[in-house]
Design an enzyme around this catalytic site. Structure first.
Site, PDB file in Angstrom:
ATOM      1  N   LYS A  20     -44.036  31.377 -59.483  1.00  0.00           N
ATOM      2  CA  LYS A  20     -43.997  30.194 -60.330  1.00  0.00           C
ATOM      3  C   LYS A  20     -45.349  29.496 -60.314  1.00  0.00           C
ATOM      4  O   LYS A  20     -45.881  29.092 -61.353  1.00  0.00           O
ATOM      5  CB  LYS A  20     -42.921  29.229 -59.847  1.00  0.00           C
ATOM      6  CG  LYS A  20     -42.865  27.930 -60.644  1.00  0.00           C
ATOM      7  CD  LYS A  20     -42.069  26.849 -59.960  1.00  0.00           C
ATOM      8  CE  LYS A  20     -42.862  26.186 -58.861  1.00  0.00           C
ATOM      9  NZ  LYS A  20     -42.241  24.937 -58.365  1.00  0.00           N
ATOM     10  N   SER A  21     -45.919  29.329 -59.134  1.00  0.00           N
ATOM     11  CA  SER A  21     -47.173  28.593 -59.000  1.00  0.00           C
ATOM     12  C   SER A  21     -48.301  29.259 -59.774  1.00  0.00           C
ATOM     13  O   SER A  21     -49.083  28.582 -60.463  1.00  0.00           O
ATOM     14  CB  SER A  21     -47.557  28.471 -57.522  1.00  0.00           C
ATOM     15  OG  SER A  21     -46.596  27.712 -56.816  1.00  0.00           O
ATOM     16  N   SER A 159     -50.195  15.405 -51.825  1.00  0.00           N
ATOM     17  CA  SER A 159     -49.787  16.687 -52.379  1.00  0.00           C
ATOM     18  C   SER A 159     -51.001  17.478 -52.870  1.00  0.00           C
ATOM     19  O   SER A 159     -51.910  16.924 -53.494  1.00  0.00           O
ATOM     20  CB  SER A 159     -48.823  16.462 -53.552  1.00  0.00           C
ATOM     21  OG  SER A 159     -48.626  17.660 -54.274  1.00  0.00           O
ATOM     22  N   SER A 160     -50.997  18.760 -52.597  1.00  0.00           N
ATOM     23  CA  SER A 160     -52.070  19.634 -53.100  1.00  0.00           C
ATOM     24  C   SER A 160     -52.094  19.659 -54.621  1.00  0.00           C
ATOM     25  O   SER A 160     -53.128  19.981 -55.221  1.00  0.00           O
ATOM     26  CB  SER A 160     -51.884  21.055 -52.558  1.00  0.00           C
ATOM     27  OG  SER A 160     -50.667  21.612 -53.039  1.00  0.00           O
ATOM     28  N   GLN A 161     -50.973  19.321 -55.262  1.00  0.00           N
ATOM     29  CA  GLN A 161     -50.941  19.340 -56.730  1.00  0.00           C
ATOM     30  C   GLN A 161     -51.873  18.298 -57.343  1.00  0.00           C
ATOM     31  O   GLN A 161     -52.382  18.501 -58.435  1.00  0.00           O
ATOM     32  CB  GLN A 161     -49.510  19.146 -57.238  1.00  0.00           C
ATOM     33  CG  GLN A 161     -48.633  20.365 -57.036  1.00  0.00           C
ATOM     34  CD  GLN A 161     -47.242  20.179 -57.580  1.00  0.00           C
ATOM     35  OE1 GLN A 161     -46.864  19.106 -58.044  1.00  0.00           O
ATOM     36  NE2 GLN A 161     -46.441  21.233 -57.530  1.00  0.00           N
ATOM     37  N   SER A 187     -51.111  22.004 -47.132  1.00  0.00           N
ATOM     38  CA  SER A 187     -50.843  22.928 -48.251  1.00  0.00           C
ATOM     39  C   SER A 187     -52.136  23.524 -48.795  1.00  0.00           C
ATOM     40  O   SER A 187     -52.297  23.727 -49.998  1.00  0.00           O
ATOM     41  CB  SER A 187     -50.057  22.218 -49.364  1.00  0.00           C
ATOM     42  OG  SER A 187     -48.823  21.762 -48.894  1.00  0.00           O
ATOM     43  N   ASP A 301     -42.514  25.011 -48.430  1.00  0.00           N
ATOM     44  CA  ASP A 301     -41.323  25.486 -49.138  1.00  0.00           C
ATOM     45  C   ASP A 301     -40.484  26.432 -48.294  1.00  0.00           C
ATOM     46  O   ASP A 301     -39.354  26.765 -48.670  1.00  0.00           O
ATOM     47  CB  ASP A 301     -41.715  26.158 -50.456  1.00  0.00           C
ATOM     48  CG  ASP A 301     -42.122  25.145 -51.516  1.00  0.00           C
ATOM     49  OD1 ASP A 301     -41.751  23.961 -51.384  1.00  0.00           O
ATOM     50  OD2 ASP A 301     -42.821  25.529 -52.471  1.00  0.00           O
ATOM     51  N   ARG A 332     -35.615  17.116 -48.374  1.00  0.00           N
ATOM     52  CA  ARG A 332     -35.109  18.341 -47.749  1.00  0.00           C
ATOM     53  C   ARG A 332     -34.877  18.193 -46.257  1.00  0.00           C
ATOM     54  O   ARG A 332     -34.007  18.868 -45.690  1.00  0.00           O
ATOM     55  CB  ARG A 332     -36.080  19.500 -48.010  1.00  0.00           C
ATOM     56  CG  ARG A 332     -36.000  20.001 -49.433  1.00  0.00           C
ATOM     57  CD  ARG A 332     -36.880  21.196 -49.690  1.00  0.00           C
ATOM     58  NE  ARG A 332     -36.818  21.518 -51.119  1.00  0.00           N
ATOM     59  CZ  ARG A 332     -37.785  22.103 -51.798  1.00  0.00           C
ATOM     60  NH1 ARG A 332     -38.907  22.444 -51.196  1.00  0.00           N
ATOM     61  NH2 ARG A 332     -37.642  22.351 -53.079  1.00  0.00           N
ATOM     62  N   ARG A 373     -33.955  25.283 -53.690  1.00  0.00           N
ATOM     63  CA  ARG A 373     -34.237  25.969 -52.424  1.00  0.00           C
ATOM     64  C   ARG A 373     -33.105  25.807 -51.419  1.00  0.00           C
ATOM     65  O   ARG A 373     -32.847  26.707 -50.615  1.00  0.00           O
ATOM     66  CB  ARG A 373     -35.573  25.482 -51.850  1.00  0.00           C
ATOM     67  CG  ARG A 373     -36.736  25.774 -52.785  1.00  0.00           C
ATOM     68  CD  ARG A 373     -38.078  25.819 -52.101  1.00  0.00           C
ATOM     69  NE  ARG A 373     -39.124  26.018 -53.097  1.00  0.00           N
ATOM     70  CZ  ARG A 373     -39.456  27.178 -53.641  1.00  0.00           C
ATOM     71  NH1 ARG A 373     -38.809  28.282 -53.276  1.00  0.00           N
ATOM     72  NH2 ARG A 373     -40.418  27.268 -54.544  1.00  0.00           N
TER      73      ARG A 373
END
Length: 418
Positions: A20-21, A159-161, A187, A301, A332, A373
């Site tokens: 997906k990434s 976040s790495s995003q 990440s 993840d 999570r 997940r």
């Protein structure tokens, strides 16, 4: 949808779905390149459909050809429609940055699950670079145009995003961009994946060894053919199924991948799992598991997978570096404590760690918290113990829409009901 999982004996082979990434990164890079690119073997899921839909509304032509995607980029334009990013955090964050390059006002909207996930660090960074952007109710508003660039400083625990989003637009800034990060980022593999994808489309960055500084000069994206590799995150559920309930061969994996979740093999080995690896295939066989101490900060993840494996292991496992898992599709960390607790597993929760006291889990009704997940992890555990009902089983569509078909093909016994 409910999934009723019975005790199963897993056997067979399955291909890991495409990443997906990498699929979303390749689509974004192709959209920024002036010309025609081909994305081979892309993932088709809710998240990637969100990316395709939004890019199409920005003037990018994307057509499917025999399972591949042909992308004609370089013509990004303003859209009078709002851009709905569904529940895809990567699509929302990457498109927020890309919209800053396009003259005019962009309105990005998103599903309710994304409302609890932070955006302020990215908006603050763009504002520092002179972009007018804001969160307005259930939408992000971006006033786009030319960006001078220069330098921006980010905190360490983000976040790495956000970093990847800035990297995607850095080459299009008039002065390029220097990204300074207060400490080596978590990440890290996802940032390296972004840099790898940029290189493939002709954009060169100069990262420091610890990724605390990344320089990108002004340059142009080049159209390319991009092959999407298999997804180690999704493969982890299939590998765990073999470890807990039989013998499973997983193919379509890149042994040299930059994906952080490739560490699942090292962790399975530490837990005493029998496995063999040959080329792009991994065979995992059921084995008694022992407890493990694992730093998941670069493979966040994997937390659900590792938690269900640890639940069956002999001894106490410590999973740490997991604070950012509280900001995913669900919290999570808390969700795993709650749902594994229903199965008789004791967990000690700290701010950045879980201690899982291994035992013999029992069947229970599991709320997946609308988290793909969690659905897949508890399906694997359900195959090992039986008597598990999962609520919200349709959540797998977000990243692995074929999960239940593949689960059944490997001997997983499941009944799905609306």
């Amino acid at each position: 949808m409910k999934a009723f999982i019975s005790k199963s004996e897993a056997t067979g082979r399955a291909a890991a779905p495409p990443s997906k990434s990498y699929t979303i990164r390749a689509l974004m890079c192709a959209a920024l390149a002036d010309g025609e690119s081909l994305v081979r073997n892309p993932l088709k899921s809710d998240d990637t459909i969100a990316a395709i839909s939004v890019l199409t509304r920005r003037g990018v032509r994307i057509t499917e050809e025999g399972g591949d995607l042909r992308v004609v980029g370089g013509g990004l334009k303003i859209s009078p429609e709002e851009l709905f990013c569904r529940e895809s955090a990567a699509t929302l964050r990457f498109m927020t940055a890309i919209s800053a390059l396009i003259a005019g006002t962009t309105r990005l909207t998103f599903g309710p699950g994304l409302a609890r996930r932070p955006m302020h660090p990215l908006l603050s960074a763009l504002t520092e670079l002179g972009v007018e952007c804001r969160l307005e109710g259930d939408a992000i508003i971006v006033e786009g145009g030319k960006i001078a660039g220069g330098a921006v400083r980010l905190g360490s625990d983000i976040s790495s995003q956000y970093i990847s989003a800035l990297l995607l637009i850095a080459a299009r800034m008039e002065e390029g961009l220097i990204i300074d990060i207060a400490a080596p980022p978590r990440s890290r593999p996802y940032i390296l994946m972004t840099l790898e994808c940029l290189r493939h489309f002709g954009v060169r960055a100069l990262p420091s060894p610890d990724l605390t500084r990344i320089r990108v000069a002004p340059q142009s994206y080049q159209p390319a053919t991009y092959q999407v590799e298999g997804d180690w995150s999704q493969a982890s559920y299939l590998l765990a199924l073999g470890a807990l309930a039989g013998e499973v061969l997983v193919t379509n994996l890149n042994a040299e991948s930059l994906q952080g979740d490739r560490v699942i093999l090292n962790l399975l080995q530490k837990m005493g799992t029998r496995f063999s690896q040959r080329g792009g295939s991994v065979m995992v066989s059921h084995s008694p598991l022992r407890a493990v101490s694992a730093n998941l900060s670069d493979a966040i993840d994997l937390l659900p997978t590792m938690a269900v494996l640890a639940a069956t292991a002999v001894g106490d496992s410590e999973l740490y570096g997991i604070a950012n898992a509280r900001l995913k599709e669900s919290n999570r960390v808390s969700a795993l404590c709650e749902e594994l607790g229903k199965m008789g597993i004791r967990i000690i929760e700290e701010a950045d760690s879980l201690r899982v006291i291994g035992a013999q889990p029992k069947g229970a009704v599991i709320d997946a918290h609308a988290d793909h997940r969690l659905v897949m992890a508890f399906a694997v555990l359900g195959a090992a113990v039986g008597g598990v009902t999962i609520l919200g089983a349709e959540s797998v569509d977000k990243t692995f829409p074929d999960f239940w078909r593949v689960f059944r093909s490997l001997g997983g016994r499941v009944e799905l009901r609306d």
